[in-house]
Design a protein around this motif. Structure first.
Motif, PDB file in Angstrom:
ATOM      1  N   GLY A 277       0.798  -1.220   0.000  1.00 22.14           N
ATOM      2  CA  GLY A 277       0.000   0.000   0.000  1.00 22.14           C
ATOM      3  C   GLY A 277       0.828   1.266   0.000  1.00 22.14           C
ATOM      4  O   GLY A 277       0.274   2.365  -0.100  1.00 22.14           O
ATOM      5  N   GLY A 278       2.154   1.134   0.113  1.00 20.38           N
ATOM      6  CA  GLY A 278       3.034   2.295   0.103  1.00 20.38           C
ATOM      7  C   GLY A 278       3.102   2.946  -1.270  1.00 20.38           C
ATOM      8  O   GLY A 278       2.810   2.326  -2.298  1.00 20.38           O
ATOM      9  N   VAL A 279       3.513   4.213  -1.289  1.00 19.61           N
ATOM     10  CA  VAL A 279       3.476   5.017  -2.514  1.00 19.61           C
ATOM     11  C   VAL A 279       4.833   5.649  -2.791  1.00 19.61           C
ATOM     12  O   VAL A 279       5.482   6.187  -1.884  1.00 19.61           O
ATOM     13  CB  VAL A 279       2.404   6.129  -2.403  1.00 19.61           C
ATOM     14  N   LEU A 280       5.236   5.581  -4.053  1.00 23.55           N
ATOM     15  CA  LEU A 280       6.392   6.318  -4.558  1.00 23.55           C
ATOM     16  C   LEU A 280       5.902   7.548  -5.294  1.00 23.55           C
ATOM     17  O   LEU A 280       5.000   7.455  -6.146  1.00 23.55           O
ATOM     18  CB  LEU A 280       7.196   5.442  -5.528  1.00 23.55           C
ATOM     19  N   LEU A 281       6.484   8.703  -4.986  1.00 20.96           N
ATOM     20  CA  LEU A 281       6.279   9.924  -5.756  1.00 20.96           C
ATOM     21  C   LEU A 281       7.637  10.371  -6.275  1.00 20.96           C
ATOM     22  O   LEU A 281       8.537  10.675  -5.475  1.00 20.96           O
ATOM     23  CB  LEU A 281       5.672  11.035  -4.898  1.00 20.96           C
TER      24      LEU A 281
ATOM     25  N   ARG B 265       3.513   8.581  -9.962  1.00 25.76           N
ATOM     26  CA  ARG B 265       2.972   8.030  -8.715  1.00 25.76           C
ATOM     27  C   ARG B 265       2.817   6.527  -8.886  1.00 25.76           C
ATOM     28  O   ARG B 265       2.134   6.071  -9.822  1.00 25.76           O
ATOM     29  CB  ARG B 265       1.629   8.645  -8.343  1.00 25.76           C
ATOM     30  N   ALA B 266       3.459   5.765  -8.017  1.00 30.58           N
ATOM     31  CA  ALA B 266       3.400   4.307  -8.116  1.00 30.58           C
ATOM     32  C   ALA B 266       3.057   3.726  -6.757  1.00 30.58           C
ATOM     33  O   ALA B 266       3.616   4.143  -5.730  1.00 30.58           O
ATOM     34  CB  ALA B 266       4.734   3.745  -8.603  1.00 30.58           C
ATOM     35  N   GLU B 267       2.145   2.785  -6.743  1.00 31.99           N
ATOM     36  CA  GLU B 267       1.687   2.204  -5.500  1.00 31.99           C
ATOM     37  C   GLU B 267       2.105   0.733  -5.415  1.00 31.99           C
ATOM     38  O   GLU B 267       1.973  -0.022  -6.381  1.00 31.99           O
ATOM     39  CB  GLU B 267       0.175   2.318  -5.385  1.00 31.99           C
ATOM     40  N   HIS B 268       2.599   0.360  -4.245  1.00 28.99           N
ATOM     41  CA  HIS B 268       2.964  -1.035  -3.986  1.00 28.99           C
ATOM     42  C   HIS B 268       1.682  -1.789  -3.645  1.00 28.99           C
ATOM     43  O   HIS B 268       0.958  -1.407  -2.730  1.00 28.99           O
ATOM     44  CB  HIS B 268       3.946  -1.104  -2.808  1.00 28.99           C
ATOM     45  N   PRO B 269       1.349  -2.862  -4.379  1.00 26.87           N
ATOM     46  CA  PRO B 269       0.092  -3.549  -4.126  1.00 26.87           C
ATOM     47  C   PRO B 269       0.073  -4.238  -2.753  1.00 26.87           C
ATOM     48  O   PRO B 269       1.112  -4.474  -2.159  1.00 26.87           O
ATOM     49  CB  PRO B 269       0.025  -4.587  -5.248  1.00 26.87           C
TER      50      PRO B 269
END
Length: 226
Positions: free
Chosen positions: A155-159, A222-226
């Motif tokens: 659920g973590g996010v990369l910006l 923006r990328a989200e870890h599933p």
């Protein structure tokens, strides 16, 4: 200044040091994206390539537990001083991207990596390390993409911010191959800065800029870890 960046909050670092990247349009664009995230109190945030610490300090003000990393000793010092002078608690580490926080995971990862294409094969030295990123501009962008999934919790996010000149579609595909769900969340056209202006003939000869083009598009990935 573009309309997209004019409305952004503008944190002014209290300390700047020679060789440390000063906040610019890409910083403000990334800051706006950060402000849209649901950053709950106590969320753990990693700022890769902290520079002056402008983003790290703002994230700490929002209640995040911030770890900032930079390979430059000057940037490490600037981030520490700006956090202290702002009354914010930021853990600052010197190191090469996520190697400085090996074994840890985070809720949010911010990165404004060097992304300007540069002629020549030699790795940048001195202040140029803050912007030069190899002939395709992806020297650090690709490494952040490859490291992001391992540094984020579910659920973590990369910006991450970078220029159109180093291939946003390549970034999306690379992140997707690591299992991340990635998309472009923001775009902004900004005038060329002094670095791009200084190498316009080379960039045009490489097909990276059109004749007469006087602005570059910045994007937030923006990328989200599933």
């Amino acid at each position: 200044m573009s309309a997209a960046t004019a409305a952004l909050p503008r944190p002014r670092p209290l300390v700047t040091l020679p060789g440390v990247y000063s906040p610019q349009d890409d910083t403000w664009l990334l800051l706006r994206a950060l402000y849209r995230e649901d950053l709950t109190a106590g969320a753990e945030l990693l700022d890769l390539g902290s520079g002056s610490g402008a983003l790290a300090v703002r994230a700490a003000r929002r209640g995040a537990r911030v770890t900032a990393v930079d390979i430059s000793w000057q940037a490490v010092l600037a981030t520490r001083l700006n956090a202290w002078l702002s009354g914010q608690r930021v853990t600052v580490r010197r190191g090469d991207l996520t190697a400085a926080v090996a074994g840890r995971s985070f809720d949010l990862l911010l990165s404004n990596p060097p992304y300007v294409p540069a002629p020549g094969a030699r790795r940048p030295r001195g202040p140029a390390r803050a912007w030069d990123a190899g002939r395709d501009g992806r020297l650090l962008v690709d490494r952040v993409c490859d490291a992001a999934a391992g540094a984020l919790r579910p659920g973590g996010v990369l910006l991450m911010v970078h220029s159109e000149l180093c291939g946003p579609e390549d970034t999306l595909q690379r992140l997707s191959r690591t299992g991340m769900r990635a998309a472009v969340s923001d775009r902004a056209l900004v005038p060329f800065g002094p670095v791009l202006r200084s190498r316009l003939p080379w960039l045009r000869s490489q097909g990276l800029l059109a004749q007469g083009q006087d602005k570059e598009e910045l994007v937030i990935i923006r990328a989200e870890h599933p």
